[in-house]
Design an enzyme around this catalytic site. Structure first.
Site, mmCIF file in Angstrom:
data_model
loop_
_atom_site.group_PDB
_atom_site.id
_atom_site.type_symbol
_atom_site.label_atom_id
_atom_site.label_comp_id
_atom_site.label_asym_id
_atom_site.label_seq_id
_atom_site.Cartn_x
_atom_site.Cartn_y
_atom_site.Cartn_z
ATOM 1 N N ARG A 1 -40.525 18.214 -17.884
ATOM 2 C CA ARG A 1 -39.306 17.232 -17.177
ATOM 3 C C ARG A 1 -39.549 16.993 -15.376
ATOM 4 O O ARG A 1 -39.166 16.209 -15.262
ATOM 5 C CB ARG A 1 -38.171 17.910 -17.293
ATOM 6 N N ARG B 1 -45.387 26.338 -33.923
ATOM 7 C CA ARG B 1 -44.127 27.024 -34.347
ATOM 8 C C ARG B 1 -44.638 27.725 -35.311
ATOM 9 O O ARG B 1 -44.598 29.120 -34.941
ATOM 10 C CB ARG B 1 -43.097 26.733 -33.820
ATOM 11 N N SER C 1 -28.557 20.875 -30.558
ATOM 12 C CA SER C 1 -29.954 21.550 -29.051
ATOM 13 C C SER C 1 -29.173 21.126 -27.878
ATOM 14 O O SER C 1 -29.743 20.616 -26.668
ATOM 15 C CB SER C 1 -31.623 20.986 -29.191
ATOM 16 N N ASN D 1 -32.199 20.657 -37.823
ATOM 17 C CA ASN D 1 -32.913 19.126 -37.021
ATOM 18 C C ASN D 1 -34.104 20.183 -36.913
ATOM 19 O O ASN D 1 -35.261 18.858 -36.420
ATOM 20 C CB ASN D 1 -32.383 19.237 -36.066
ATOM 21 N N LYS E 1 -42.814 24.974 -20.984
ATOM 22 C CA LYS E 1 -43.336 23.291 -21.116
ATOM 23 C C LYS E 1 -41.756 22.262 -20.741
ATOM 24 O O LYS E 1 -42.446 21.337 -20.380
ATOM 25 C CB LYS E 1 -43.638 23.249 -22.863
ATOM 26 N N ARG F 1 -39.376 22.034 -40.574
ATOM 27 C CA ARG F 1 -39.284 23.524 -40.055
ATOM 28 C C ARG F 1 -38.563 24.511 -40.954
ATOM 29 O O ARG F 1 -38.530 25.901 -40.696
ATOM 30 C CB ARG F 1 -39.276 24.223 -38.505
ATOM 31 N N ASP G 1 -36.080 26.730 -30.596
ATOM 32 C CA ASP G 1 -37.555 26.610 -30.611
ATOM 33 C C ASP G 1 -38.152 27.928 -30.951
ATOM 34 O O ASP G 1 -39.481 28.159 -30.846
ATOM 35 C CB ASP G 1 -38.144 26.178 -29.133
HETATM 36 O O1 S3P Z 1 -35.355 18.642 -24.524
HETATM 37 C C1 S3P Z 1 -36.445 19.120 -24.518
HETATM 38 O O2 S3P Z 1 -37.334 18.848 -24.096
HETATM 39 C C2 S3P Z 1 -37.037 19.154 -26.503
HETATM 40 C C3 S3P Z 1 -35.445 19.195 -26.929
HETATM 41 C C4 S3P Z 1 -35.450 20.360 -28.608
HETATM 42 O O3 S3P Z 1 -35.755 19.031 -29.166
HETATM 43 P P1 S3P Z 1 -34.807 18.587 -29.969
HETATM 44 O O4 S3P Z 1 -33.138 18.248 -28.626
HETATM 45 O O5 S3P Z 1 -34.691 17.818 -31.292
HETATM 46 O O6 S3P Z 1 -34.337 19.754 -31.268
HETATM 47 C C5 S3P Z 1 -36.640 21.490 -28.462
HETATM 48 O O7 S3P Z 1 -36.842 21.636 -30.047
HETATM 49 C C6 S3P Z 1 -38.180 20.281 -28.185
HETATM 50 O O8 S3P Z 1 -39.166 21.186 -27.781
HETATM 51 C C7 S3P Z 1 -38.142 20.773 -26.409
HETATM 52 C C1 PEP Z 2 -39.764 20.943 -31.096
HETATM 53 C C2 PEP Z 2 -41.141 20.490 -30.299
HETATM 54 O O1 PEP Z 2 -41.772 19.726 -28.946
HETATM 55 P P1 PEP Z 2 -40.705 18.154 -29.597
HETATM 56 O O2 PEP Z 2 -39.946 18.033 -30.047
HETATM 57 O O3 PEP Z 2 -40.976 18.033 -28.475
HETATM 58 O O4 PEP Z 2 -42.576 17.669 -29.679
HETATM 59 C C3 PEP Z 2 -41.620 22.168 -29.607
HETATM 60 O O5 PEP Z 2 -41.582 21.957 -29.196
HETATM 61 O O6 PEP Z 2 -41.002 23.576 -30.952
#
Ligand code: S3P
Ligand code: PEP
Length: 432
Positions: free
Chosen positions: A26, A384, A192, A332, A21, A340, A309
């Protein structure tokens, strides 16, 4: 849709991992920001990737697709002046496009998931956009958000990384297109952080130059750049596959998941190491993770920020481990599709797990004998949570009923089909 998850002792078979995803969103974005025609092979098909596809099309990208690829002709830094965009429940899509929208005079991101994305904060990115001379109307940092852009300015910028890395990624995608050079300083912490590596990777593939400090807290981005149109291949998705691997880990199993590159930049590939540290019998060679589960797991301590994730799936595995596990540095998780930590642990407790929460930690007192189950689970609009509770249901005495399980389609529409193909007893019924 309700998922009725029945106790299942044995899983066996092979699954082709879904496509990533986070790479699909991206590549669609950088394809849209390019001036020519790019091709994206094996894109993900889920609500979130569909949201990005729909929005960049609304913004003027031309998209053609068949079973294996998307061909996208971008709009560069001249998106169509749309008045409204609907990102569904996709946080990353919203945040990435808020910066792109700064090239438009007046765009409103509508609030179609008031109980999920509608509750998530975006103040940190709004602040930076305001530093760039963009006017933003919002409801306490939340949707609906109207961006009144036109000619955003570069220069010295700051962004907080405390809540989400997506704000920084968003700016890294947009600032190369500005007239001025930019410097971005990340304030506080960067959560992250590892996912920013995926952003830098795709920027480099598109010929964009970004000078990043080693700690990923400072960036110099030359202006007047343009994205090259390229061919991209999407790899398998670790966050979704983590749930399949957790299911295999808590049952007697012989399961292979294909298309999981060992040298991937996805932080969630750490789920393989986490399960290994929990004593799960597995190998990872040539893009194949092979789990031979025997229902025996041991507890461990893990920095969950490295695999954000996949934390929920790993917690689900820890529910059945011998001893007490601790997942730290995960505050976060509270700002995602639901809280979560609090919301997820409430559902785990209903299922019979022994869990405790701290502001930034999840603590799991494992129950190797299994949990009772026999209750209905609230999905909290969170794919999730649904995937992780399914794992718990398989190893419960009485099974679990997961309500609103259709939200799994946010990232992994074929999740239940994949699980059933390896023997999981899951029935899907429509909710009336
Ligand atoms: O950059 C991305 O595509 C993502 C960053 C993460 O979020 P956070 O940076 O808010 O943790 C992740 O949880 C999300 O599913 C996708
Ligand atoms: C947090 C998630 O996605 P987003 O932040 O893009 O909604 C995820 O895929 O678990």
């Amino acid at each position: 849709m309700k998922a009725i998850v029945k106790p299942t002792a044995h899983l066996q078979g092979e699954i082709n991992a879904l496509s990533s995803k986070n790479y699909t969103t991206r590549y669609l974005l950088i394809g849209a920001l390019a001036d020519g025609t790019s091709t994206i092979y094996y894109p993900a098909h889920s609500e979130d990737s569909d949201a990005m596809r729909r929005c960049v099309r609304d913004l003027g990208a031309i998209i053609e697709e068949d079973d294996e690829k998307i061909v996208i002709t971008g709009f560069g830094k001249h998106p169509k002046h749309v008045s409204e965009l609907n990102v569904g429940n996709a946080g990353a899509v919203l945040r990435f496009l808020m910066s792109t929208a700064a090239f438009c005079p007046d765009v409103t991101f509508v609030n179609t998931y008031p109980e999920s994305l509608g509750k998530r904060p975006h103040d940190d990115l709004i602040d930076t956009l305001q530093q760039m001379g963009v006017k933003v109307q919002h409801s306490n940092g939340r949707l609906p958000i109207t961006i009144k852009g036109g000619q955003p300015r570069g220069g010295k910028l700051t962004v907080s990384g405390n809540v989400s890395s997506q704000f920084l990624s968003s700016l890294l995608f947009m600032t190369p297109l500005l007239e001025e050079d930019s410097e971005i300083e990340v304030l506080h912490d960067l959560k992250s952080k590892i996912i920013v590596g995926q952003t830098l990777e795709v920027l480099e593939q598109a010929g964009i130059i970004v000078h990043a400090s080693e700690d990923l807290m400072h960036y110099r981005i030359p202006g007047k750049q343009s994205y090259q149109a390229k061919e991209y291949v999407i790899q398998g998705d670790y966050p979704g596959s983590a749930a399949i691997l957790a299911a295999a880990a808590v049952t007697n199993s012989d399961v292979r998941v294909l298309r999981l590159e060992e040298n991937s930049k996805q932080g969630e590939k750490a789920c393989v190491d986490v399960l290994r540290a929990m004593g799960v019998n597995l190998t990872h060679d040539n893009g194949v993770v092979h789990v031979k589960g025997n229902q025996k797991l041991v507890a461990g301590e893990f920095d969950g920020d490295h695999f954000t994730d996949a934390v929920l799936a790993m917690v689900a595995a820890a529910v059945f481990a011998e001893g007490t596990s601790r997942f730290y540095n995960v505050e976060n998780l509270r700002y995602k599709e639901c809280d979560r930590i609090t919301d997820y642990l409430n559902e785990l407790r209903k299922a019979g797990a022994d869990v405790e929460e701290r502001q930034s930690e999840i603590i799991v007192h494992g129950k190797p004998q299994g949990v009772t189950g026999g209750v209905e689970i609230n999905a909290h609009f969170d794919h999730r949570v649904i995937m992780a509770l399914t794992v718990v249901g398989l190893r419960s005495e009485k099974g679990l009923i997961i309500r609103d399980a259709h939200h799994v389609a946010k990232s992994y529409p074929q999740y239940f089909d994949h699980l059933r193909s390896i023997g999981a007893q899951v029935e899907l019924v429509s909710e009336t």
